[in-house]
Enzyme design. Structure first.
Site, short mmCIF file in Angstrom:
data_model
loop_
_atom_site.label_atom_id
_atom_site.label_comp_id
_atom_site.label_asym_id
_atom_site.label_seq_id
_atom_site.Cartn_x
_atom_site.Cartn_y
_atom_site.Cartn_z
N HIS A 99 -90.03 -29.57 4.38
CA HIS A 99 -89.34 -29.73 5.67
C HIS A 99 -90.31 -29.33 6.79
O HIS A 99 -91.14 -28.43 6.62
CB HIS A 99 -88.08 -28.86 5.72
CG HIS A 99 -87.26 -29.12 6.95
ND1 HIS A 99 -87.51 -28.50 8.15
CD2 HIS A 99 -86.22 -29.97 7.16
CE1 HIS A 99 -86.65 -28.96 9.05
NE2 HIS A 99 -85.85 -29.84 8.48
N GLU A 171 -88.56 -37.38 8.83
CA GLU A 171 -88.04 -36.55 9.92
C GLU A 171 -89.16 -36.28 10.91
O GLU A 171 -89.95 -35.35 10.72
CB GLU A 171 -87.54 -35.21 9.36
CG GLU A 171 -86.42 -35.37 8.34
CD GLU A 171 -85.56 -34.11 8.26
OE1 GLU A 171 -84.37 -34.21 8.55
OE2 GLU A 171 -86.08 -33.04 7.93
#
Ligand code: 13P
Length: 261
Positions: A99, A171
């Site tokens: 992430h 992302e």
């Protein structure tokens, strides 16, 4: 192009206590109980401390459960990390790796992420690999190069047998969180296309097509349907807009209605 399945999930980051996670999961299970799972893969990635109780709060057939990170060793002197065996013990199915907050705040580098991906795959988890370009890379026009590097590096040495349990979340760093701006659906689609092409290069067309590509970064009730309508976007990985079960279930319904009406 009709999608076989839509992937919708949330990472609750460092929010929600054990009690808050369980009540969120219970409410979300109830609100989505009537939706067939044939076309929906619903997942929640809470904090480590909530995982065990979370597993009891929602059955895996309704909501899959993930961990936000994982070490690359079964055990060892890795203070502050969590082992694949510990995650197995509490019934986790998905492990999120790379992430943006791990890469940028905790300085996880390409090699660390690669080791984690290989270890999670070997342990039989579904690997949710996150990739995304920074503002600087976007402004310099090298966003697809940045994505290719992150993807190729993370998957280097991964046996194709694990591809059926690989999910990739795109992302963009500049789109995530309070100060983020969501990517337009056209921009996101172009990046997903680049990721799909890279997967095809690495593993061949047939194998690469089974890997779902999810978009994340300021997804909300206004942009979710537009994003999921794009050919190469198979799912949405949502933060803030999914942390209220009612709001999340409204997005889920809108998305499913738009795809399978
Ligand atoms: P936001 O939807 O809050 O921007 O967060 C996205 C995210 O980081 C999901 O992992």
């Amino acid at each position: 192009m009709t999608k076989r399945r839509v992937y919708l999930g949330t990472n609750t980051k460092m929010y929600k206590s054990i009690a808050q996670t369980c009540s969120f999961l219970k409410e979300l299970s109830e609100l989505t109980a009537g939706l067939s799972r044939e076309h929906l893969e619903l997942f929640v990635i809470p904090s480590y401390t909530a995982l065990e109780a979370a597993r009891k709060a929602a059955p895996p057939s309704i909501i899959k459960l993930g961990a936000q990170n994982m070490a690359w060793l079964d055990e060892g002197p890795l203070t502050g990390e969590i082992s694949p065996l510990m995650l197995r013990e509490v019934g986790v199915e998905i492990v999120e790796i790379g992430h943006s907050e791990r890469r940028h705040i905790f300085r996880e580098d390409l090699e660390t992420i690669r080791k984690k991906v290989l270890c999670a795959a070997r342990h039989g988890f579904t690997v949710l690999l996150c990739v995304g370009e920074t503002t600087e890379e976007k402004e310099a026009g090298c966003m697809d190069d940045a994505l290719r590097i992150q993807l190729k590096s993370a998957l280097h040495g991964l046996s194709p047998e694990y591809l059926s349990r690989l999910w990739v979340a795109y992302e963009p760093v500049w789109a995530i969180g309070e100060n983020g701006t969501p990517a337009s659906r056209e921009y996101a689609e172009a990046r997903h296309k680049a990721l799909r092409e890279t997967l095809c290069q690495l593993f061949g067309q047939g194998a690469a097509e089974v890997v779902p590509l999810l978009y994340g970064g300021s997804v909300n009730s206004e942009n979710a349907v537009g994003l999921i309508g794009m050919d190469h976007i198979d799912g949405l990985f949502i933060g803030r807009s999914a942390w209220d079960a009612r709001r999340f279930s409204a997005i889920i319904r809108d998305v499913l209605d738009s795809v399978y009406r």
